[in-house]
Design a protein around this motif. Structure first.
Motif, PDB file in Angstrom:
ATOM      1  N   LYS A   1      -5.487 -40.969  -6.688  1.00 25.72           N
ATOM      2  CA  LYS A   1      -6.261 -39.740  -6.887  1.00 25.72           C
ATOM      3  C   LYS A   1      -7.749 -40.022  -7.075  1.00 25.72           C
ATOM      4  O   LYS A   1      -8.605 -39.352  -6.495  1.00 25.72           O
ATOM      5  N   GLU A   2      -8.066 -40.998  -7.900  1.00 25.38           N
ATOM      6  CA  GLU A   2      -9.469 -41.312  -8.181  1.00 25.38           C
ATOM      7  C   GLU A   2     -10.201 -41.762  -6.927  1.00 25.38           C
ATOM      8  O   GLU A   2     -11.314 -41.306  -6.633  1.00 25.38           O
ATOM      9  N   LYS A   3      -9.560 -42.638  -6.153  1.00 21.86           N
ATOM     10  CA  LYS A   3     -10.185 -43.140  -4.931  1.00 21.86           C
ATOM     11  C   LYS A   3     -10.333 -42.036  -3.889  1.00 21.86           C
ATOM     12  O   LYS A   3     -11.360 -41.935  -3.213  1.00 21.86           O
ATOM     13  N   MET A   4      -9.325 -41.193  -3.765  1.00 16.40           N
ATOM     14  CA  MET A   4      -9.365 -40.147  -2.751  1.00 16.40           C
ATOM     15  C   MET A   4     -10.421 -39.095  -3.079  1.00 16.40           C
ATOM     16  O   MET A   4     -11.060 -38.540  -2.190  1.00 16.40           O
ATOM     17  N   THR A   5     -10.631 -38.851  -4.356  1.00 15.71           N
ATOM     18  CA  THR A   5     -11.709 -37.944  -4.771  1.00 15.71           C
ATOM     19  C   THR A   5     -13.059 -38.537  -4.377  1.00 15.71           C
ATOM     20  O   THR A   5     -13.947 -37.831  -3.876  1.00 15.71           O
ATOM     21  N   SER A   6     -13.200 -39.839  -4.600  1.00 19.83           N
ATOM     22  CA  SER A   6     -14.434 -40.538  -4.241  1.00 19.83           C
ATOM     23  C   SER A   6     -14.636 -40.531  -2.728  1.00 19.83           C
ATOM     24  O   SER A   6     -15.759 -40.327  -2.238  1.00 19.83           O
ATOM     25  N   TRP A   7     -13.558 -40.735  -1.959  1.00 15.15           N
ATOM     26  CA  TRP A   7     -13.666 -40.769  -0.499  1.00 15.15           C
ATOM     27  C   TRP A   7     -14.064 -39.403   0.043  1.00 15.15           C
ATOM     28  O   TRP A   7     -14.805 -39.318   1.016  1.00 15.15           O
ATOM     29  N   TRP A   8     -13.556 -38.345  -0.564  1.00 13.06           N
ATOM     30  CA  TRP A   8     -13.935 -36.997  -0.104  1.00 13.06           C
ATOM     31  C   TRP A   8     -15.447 -36.808  -0.243  1.00 13.06           C
ATOM     32  O   TRP A   8     -16.114 -36.342   0.669  1.00 13.06           O
ATOM     33  N   GLN A   9     -15.988 -37.190  -1.400  1.00  9.02           N
ATOM     34  CA  GLN A   9     -17.415 -37.041  -1.629  1.00  9.02           C
ATOM     35  C   GLN A   9     -18.223 -37.934  -0.700  1.00  9.02           C
ATOM     36  O   GLN A   9     -19.271 -37.517  -0.170  1.00  9.02           O
ATOM     37  N   SER A  10     -17.743 -39.150  -0.460  1.00 11.56           N
ATOM     38  CA  SER A  10     -18.471 -40.056   0.436  1.00 11.56           C
ATOM     39  C   SER A  10     -18.443 -39.531   1.871  1.00 11.56           C
ATOM     40  O   SER A  10     -19.409 -39.704   2.619  1.00 11.56           O
ATOM     41  N   GLY A  11     -17.352 -38.864   2.262  1.00 15.93           N
ATOM     42  CA  GLY A  11     -17.289 -38.249   3.579  1.00 15.93           C
ATOM     43  C   GLY A  11     -18.304 -37.131   3.721  1.00 15.93           C
ATOM     44  O   GLY A  11     -18.981 -37.009   4.747  1.00 15.93           O
ATOM     45  N   PHE A  12     -18.433 -36.327   2.682  1.00 17.52           N
ATOM     46  CA  PHE A  12     -19.409 -35.239   2.667  1.00 17.52           C
ATOM     47  C   PHE A  12     -20.833 -35.796   2.766  1.00 17.52           C
ATOM     48  O   PHE A  12     -21.642 -35.332   3.578  1.00 17.52           O
ATOM     49  N   ASP A  13     -21.120 -36.805   1.954  1.00 13.80           N
ATOM     50  CA  ASP A  13     -22.462 -37.401   1.940  1.00 13.80           C
ATOM     51  C   ASP A  13     -22.789 -38.064   3.275  1.00 13.80           C
ATOM     52  O   ASP A  13     -23.920 -37.958   3.768  1.00 13.80           O
ATOM     53  N   PHE A  14     -21.799 -38.735   3.857  1.00 12.16           N
ATOM     54  CA  PHE A  14     -22.035 -39.406   5.133  1.00 12.16           C
ATOM     55  C   PHE A  14     -22.291 -38.397   6.246  1.00 12.16           C
ATOM     56  O   PHE A  14     -23.168 -38.597   7.098  1.00 12.16           O
ATOM     57  N   ALA A  15     -21.528 -37.293   6.260  1.00  8.98           N
ATOM     58  CA  ALA A  15     -21.716 -36.263   7.284  1.00  8.98           C
ATOM     59  C   ALA A  15     -23.108 -35.650   7.173  1.00  8.98           C
ATOM     60  O   ALA A  15     -23.753 -35.358   8.187  1.00  8.98           O
ATOM     61  N   LYS A  16     -23.582 -35.479   5.952  1.00  5.86           N
ATOM     62  CA  LYS A  16     -24.923 -34.933   5.734  1.00  5.86           C
ATOM     63  C   LYS A  16     -25.981 -35.876   6.306  1.00  5.86           C
ATOM     64  O   LYS A  16     -26.902 -35.448   7.024  1.00  5.86           O
ATOM     65  N   TYR A  17     -25.825 -37.162   5.998  1.00  6.08           N
ATOM     66  CA  TYR A  17     -26.755 -38.168   6.507  1.00  6.08           C
ATOM     67  C   TYR A  17     -26.706 -38.230   8.032  1.00  6.08           C
ATOM     68  O   TYR A  17     -27.742 -38.228   8.710  1.00  6.08           O
ATOM     69  N   LYS A  18     -25.494 -38.251   8.595  1.00  9.01           N
ATOM     70  CA  LYS A  18     -25.309 -38.337  10.041  1.00  9.01           C
ATOM     71  C   LYS A  18     -25.877 -37.096  10.733  1.00  9.01           C
ATOM     72  O   LYS A  18     -26.530 -37.197  11.781  1.00  9.01           O
ATOM     73  N   SER A  19     -25.665 -35.940  10.142  1.00 14.14           N
ATOM     74  CA  SER A  19     -26.136 -34.687  10.726  1.00 14.14           C
ATOM     75  C   SER A  19     -27.659 -34.638  10.756  1.00 14.14           C
ATOM     76  O   SER A  19     -28.261 -34.201  11.740  1.00 14.14           O
ATOM     77  N   GLU A  20     -28.289 -35.084   9.676  1.00 13.71           N
ATOM     78  CA  GLU A  20     -29.749 -35.114   9.625  1.00 13.71           C
ATOM     79  C   GLU A  20     -30.299 -36.082  10.660  1.00 13.71           C
ATOM     80  O   GLU A  20     -31.330 -35.824  11.298  1.00 13.71           O
ATOM     81  N   GLU A  21     -29.591 -37.196  10.852  1.00 13.44           N
ATOM     82  CA  GLU A  21     -30.012 -38.185  11.844  1.00 13.44           C
ATOM     83  C   GLU A  21     -29.933 -37.607  13.248  1.00 13.44           C
ATOM     84  O   GLU A  21     -30.837 -37.784  14.073  1.00 13.44           O
ATOM     85  N   LEU A  22     -28.837 -36.869  13.534  1.00 14.05           N
ATOM     86  CA  LEU A  22     -28.682 -36.252  14.857  1.00 14.05           C
ATOM     87  C   LEU A  22     -29.741 -35.183  15.097  1.00 14.05           C
ATOM     88  O   LEU A  22     -30.266 -35.048  16.208  1.00 14.05           O
ATOM     89  N   SER A  23     -30.071 -34.445  14.056  1.00 15.56           N
ATOM     90  CA  SER A  23     -31.082 -33.393  14.170  1.00 15.56           C
ATOM     91  C   SER A  23     -32.444 -33.972  14.521  1.00 15.56           C
ATOM     92  O   SER A  23     -33.192 -33.432  15.339  1.00 15.56           O
ATOM     93  N   GLN A  24     -32.776 -35.112  13.911  1.00 14.74           N
ATOM     94  CA  GLN A  24     -34.051 -35.773  14.174  1.00 14.74           C
ATOM     95  C   GLN A  24     -34.113 -36.263  15.624  1.00 14.74           C
ATOM     96  O   GLN A  24     -35.168 -36.164  16.285  1.00 14.74           O
ATOM     97  N   LEU A  25     -32.985 -36.762  16.120  1.00 23.45           N
ATOM     98  CA  LEU A  25     -32.924 -37.246  17.502  1.00 23.45           C
ATOM     99  C   LEU A  25     -33.103 -36.083  18.472  1.00 23.45           C
ATOM    100  O   LEU A  25     -33.757 -36.203  19.512  1.00 23.45           O
ATOM    101  N   GLU A  26     -32.485 -34.927  18.151  1.00 21.77           N
ATOM    102  CA  GLU A  26     -32.587 -33.762  19.018  1.00 21.77           C
ATOM    103  C   GLU A  26     -34.028 -33.234  19.067  1.00 21.77           C
ATOM    104  O   GLU A  26     -34.496 -32.775  20.105  1.00 21.77           O
ATOM    105  N   GLU A  27     -34.733 -33.318  17.932  1.00 25.45           N
ATOM    106  CA  GLU A  27     -36.113 -32.861  17.885  1.00 25.45           C
ATOM    107  C   GLU A  27     -37.020 -33.718  18.748  1.00 25.45           C
ATOM    108  O   GLU A  27     -38.012 -33.249  19.310  1.00 25.45           O
ATOM    109  N   ARG A  28     -36.695 -35.004  18.842  1.00 24.52           N
ATOM    110  CA  ARG A  28     -37.493 -35.925  19.656  1.00 24.52           C
ATOM    111  C   ARG A  28     -37.292 -35.662  21.151  1.00 24.52           C
ATOM    112  O   ARG A  28     -38.120 -35.928  21.961  1.00 24.52           O
TER     113      ARG A  28
END
Length: 301
Positions: free
Chosen positions: A274-301
């Motif tokens: 349970k503890e690890k899976m809670t952590s993985w959910w949050q890390s998935g959210f944080d990673f998607a945010k980072y990845k999405s911002e990266e894709l947005s910057q590429l699209e702007e270029r």
């Protein structure tokens, strides 16, 4: 047409949930199609209904007892690492009862029906979103895709359950005269199927690192050897699915956005912590945010 594809990965599905939460709630993506394999099939229906918090609660609180009606292994901690060893009593009982697998997962079937209600099923079936789960037909040597539009409530819940049955550790199901097992045995990442069904943009959540970052520990016993062998085979299947998906996307002018796990989450996805899976959910959210911002910057270029 936009599709969300979620690969198999057992307990690592919590990471996929975090990624999907960001894409649905913060990027406001409206998916026409959601295809899941194994653990991906478990969350597909709730994501389609945008009931993210509900499925998050399930994924971050599930335990071995919620999955297995007869668990074939025992979890041991050695030098800070979780390892498994055979549960001789349960495995012997299964063999004496004429079962074809080491363990049984009927508790998971009950969990699916308690979490995914008939009312939610009817709402989903009447919507414009298609939810598809992947299963492996061992008798016909084929991968099959089961859509929510094609079945009634009980049948579709059973297909979701079948998609998650990681044999020989979980149940082998005989249905329509054929033996069925985990969809990941044939298609871990069904990107090709999403494009065949008309997707032009695919967000694919891959519950594995993009590059190999793991040198597995030596097998401690016959059971850990078996899980290592299956993990190796599923990894090869996953990477082959991705290659084929990229090829099909190129030939159909489709775009694939891949969301790999940035680090190795676990070496045994049958252990539900349970503890690890809670952590993985949050890390998935944080990673998607980072990845999405990266894709947005590429699209702007």
């Amino acid at each position: 047409m936009r599709a969300l594809v979620i690969s198999g990965g057992g307990s690592k599905g919590a990471f996929a949930g975090g990624v999907a939460q960001y894409l649905i709630q913060y990027r406001k993506y409206d998916y026409d199609l959601i295809i899941g394999t194994s653990t991906g099939s478990l969350m597909a229906s709730h994501l389609a209904l945008k009931k993210v918090e509900k499925i998050k609660e399930v994924y971050t609180s599930v335990s071995q007892d919620d999955i297995f009606s007869s668990c074939p292994f025992l979890i041991k901690k050695k030098k800070g690492m979780e390892t498994i060893k055979i549960n001789h009593v349960n495995v012997l009982r299964n063999i004496l009862n004429g079962r074809k697998t080491f363990g049984e997962s009927y508790n998971l079937k009950r969990l699916i029906k308690s979490v995914f209600t008939e009312k939610e099923f009817e709402t989903l079936k009447e919507s414009n979103i298609d939810v598809v789960v992947t299963v492996s037909n061992l008798s016909m040597n084929e991968v099959e895709y089961k859509s929510v539009k094609e079945f009634d409530y009980d049948e579709f819940c059973e297909w979701i359950w079948i998609s998650c049955n990681y044999t020989p550790f979980m149940s082998l199901i005989k249905k329509n005269g054929c033996e069925y097992a985990d969809g990941g045995l044939g298609s871990m990442v069904p990107v090709e199927e999403a494009i065949k069904r008309g997707a032009t943009t695919v967000d694919a959540i891959i519950l594995q690192t993009e590059l190999t970052q793991l040198n597995r520990m030596p097998s401690l016993n016959a059971f850990s050897l078996l899980t290592n062998m299956f993990a190796f085979m599923l990894d090869r299947i996953m990477r082959q699915n991705i290659k084929i998906g990229k090829y099909v996307a190129t030939n159909n002018d489709a775009i694939i956005n891949f969301y790999y796990t940035p680090t190795v989450l676990t070496t045994n996805s049958l252990i539900f912590n349970k503890e690890k899976m809670t952590s993985w959910w949050q890390s998935g959210f944080d990673f998607a945010k980072y990845k999405s911002e990266e894709l947005s910057q590429l699209e702007e270029r």
